[in-house]
Design an enzyme around this catalytic site. Structure first.
Site, PDB file in Angstrom:
ATOM      1  N   LYS A  23       4.057   1.674  35.200  1.00 19.59           N
ATOM      2  CA  LYS A  23       2.583   1.601  35.305  1.00 19.59           C
ATOM      3  C   LYS A  23       1.924   2.154  34.036  1.00 19.59           C
ATOM      4  O   LYS A  23       1.043   1.525  33.461  1.00 19.59           O
ATOM      5  CB  LYS A  23       2.084   2.405  36.529  1.00 19.59           C
ATOM      6  CG  LYS A  23       2.680   1.943  37.853  1.00 19.59           C
ATOM      7  CD  LYS A  23       2.148   2.752  39.017  1.00 19.59           C
ATOM      8  CE  LYS A  23       2.487   4.224  38.998  1.00 19.59           C
ATOM      9  NZ  LYS A  23       3.943   4.526  39.107  1.00 19.59           N
ATOM     10  N   ARG A 137      12.757   9.682  30.493  1.00 16.99           N
ATOM     11  CA  ARG A 137      11.415   9.521  29.913  1.00 16.99           C
ATOM     12  C   ARG A 137      10.964  10.743  29.114  1.00 16.99           C
ATOM     13  O   ARG A 137      11.201  11.884  29.488  1.00 16.99           O
ATOM     14  CB  ARG A 137      10.410   9.271  31.036  1.00 16.99           C
ATOM     15  CG  ARG A 137       8.968   9.391  30.567  1.00 16.99           C
ATOM     16  CD  ARG A 137       7.983   8.987  31.584  1.00 16.99           C
ATOM     17  NE  ARG A 137       8.121   9.693  32.837  1.00 16.99           N
ATOM     18  CZ  ARG A 137       7.464   9.365  33.930  1.00 16.99           C
ATOM     19  NH1 ARG A 137       6.664   8.323  33.930  1.00 16.99           N
ATOM     20  NH2 ARG A 137       7.615  10.048  35.024  1.00 16.99           N
TER      21      ARG A 137
END
Ligand code: AP5
Length: 228
Positions: A23, A137
């Protein structure tokens, strides 16, 4: 929608998907391509936590445990942000709404100013891969550009491609245990919004298991149509 409508009604896009679906990655790309403003409730809450506000203090332990922050807190933070002038360019909601209460509140808020949702786009992915994406990440602490240990590395290790900063950071909630909780919260409280927006006639779905560029291409085509 006519050109006049576009001018008086800024576009409102929603990105739905579990943690790691992409997203944030895709919202930043859409922001650059379409001039829309990315609004991430996760980022707004992390800023509140860092600033030590009352909302931030209440949210901190919930976020660390992978649960959802209360609707009251999230709605207050989002309403404040939506009142800022730059949102008149149109917004991409990244990580909001996450509950039916939030979705209904958003519909009411938009109706008050004659706005509506252009599209709610679900990024469809497999849970197992999400743990890999989230665990690898990291992001630039200065401009927020996102990276991944295997899937998206900067040209020069440790240096942000976008702003040149070497201030790379990992999120406190990006660990395997918390990701499991966040996935459970997604399936229990957020996934029902897929049906909510399907009934509303605004739902679009894409397979977000492909490469970042491939997902961006598909998403871009949907957004181009939705904001036209
Ligand atoms: P939030 O910050 O919204 O986190 P999240 O929903 O868990 O989503 P993520 O940011 O983890 O994932 P993403 O989909 O943005 O993936 P990304 O693009 O980074 O929320 C954090 C917390 O805040 C919540 O747990 C909750 O407590 C609270 N909160 C926030 N909003 C709330 C709300 N509305 N109500 C209540 N509580 C709320 O990608 C992940 C990694 O994968 C990156 O490294 C990226 O480079 C890589 N990647 C992306 N796409 C691909 C691809 N296609 N292929 C390979 N790698 C990819």
């Amino acid at each position: 929608m006519s050109g006049a409508d576009t001018m008086t009604r800024p576009a409102v896009l929603i990105l739905l998907g579990p943690p790691g679906a992409g997203k944030g990655t895709q919202a930043r790309m859409l922001q650059d391509r379409f001039g829309l403003v990315q609004l991430s409730t996760g980022d707004l809450l992390r800023a509140a936590v860092a600033a030590g506000t009352e909302a931030g203090l209440a949210a901190k332990s919930v976020m660390a445990a992978g649960g959802l922050v209360s609707d009251d807190i999230v709605l207050a933070i989002l309403k404040d942000r939506l009142a800022a002038a730059d949102t008149q360019q149109g917004v991409i909601l990244d990580g909001f709404p996450r509950t039916t209460v939030q979705a209904q509140a958003l519909d009411e808020l938009l109706a008050q100013s004659g706005q509506r949702i252009n599209a709610a786009i679900s990024l469809d992915v497999d849970d197992a891969e999400m743990v890999v994406r989230v665990a690898g990440r990291y992001a630039c602490g200065d401009c927020c550009e996102g990276y991944h240990d295997s899937y998206k590395m900067p040209a020069v290790a440790g240096t942000c491609d976008k702003c040149g900063s070497t201030n790379m950071q990992r999120r406190a909630d990006d660990n395997a245990a918390t990701v499991g909780q966040r996935l459970m919260a997604y399936h229990a409280q957020t996934a029902p919004l897929i049906t909510y927006y399907e009934k509303q006639g605004t739902l679009q779905r894409i397979n977000a298991m492909g490469e970042i560029g491939q997902v961006a291409e598909e998403l871009g085509a949907i957004v181009k149509k939705a904001v036209a």
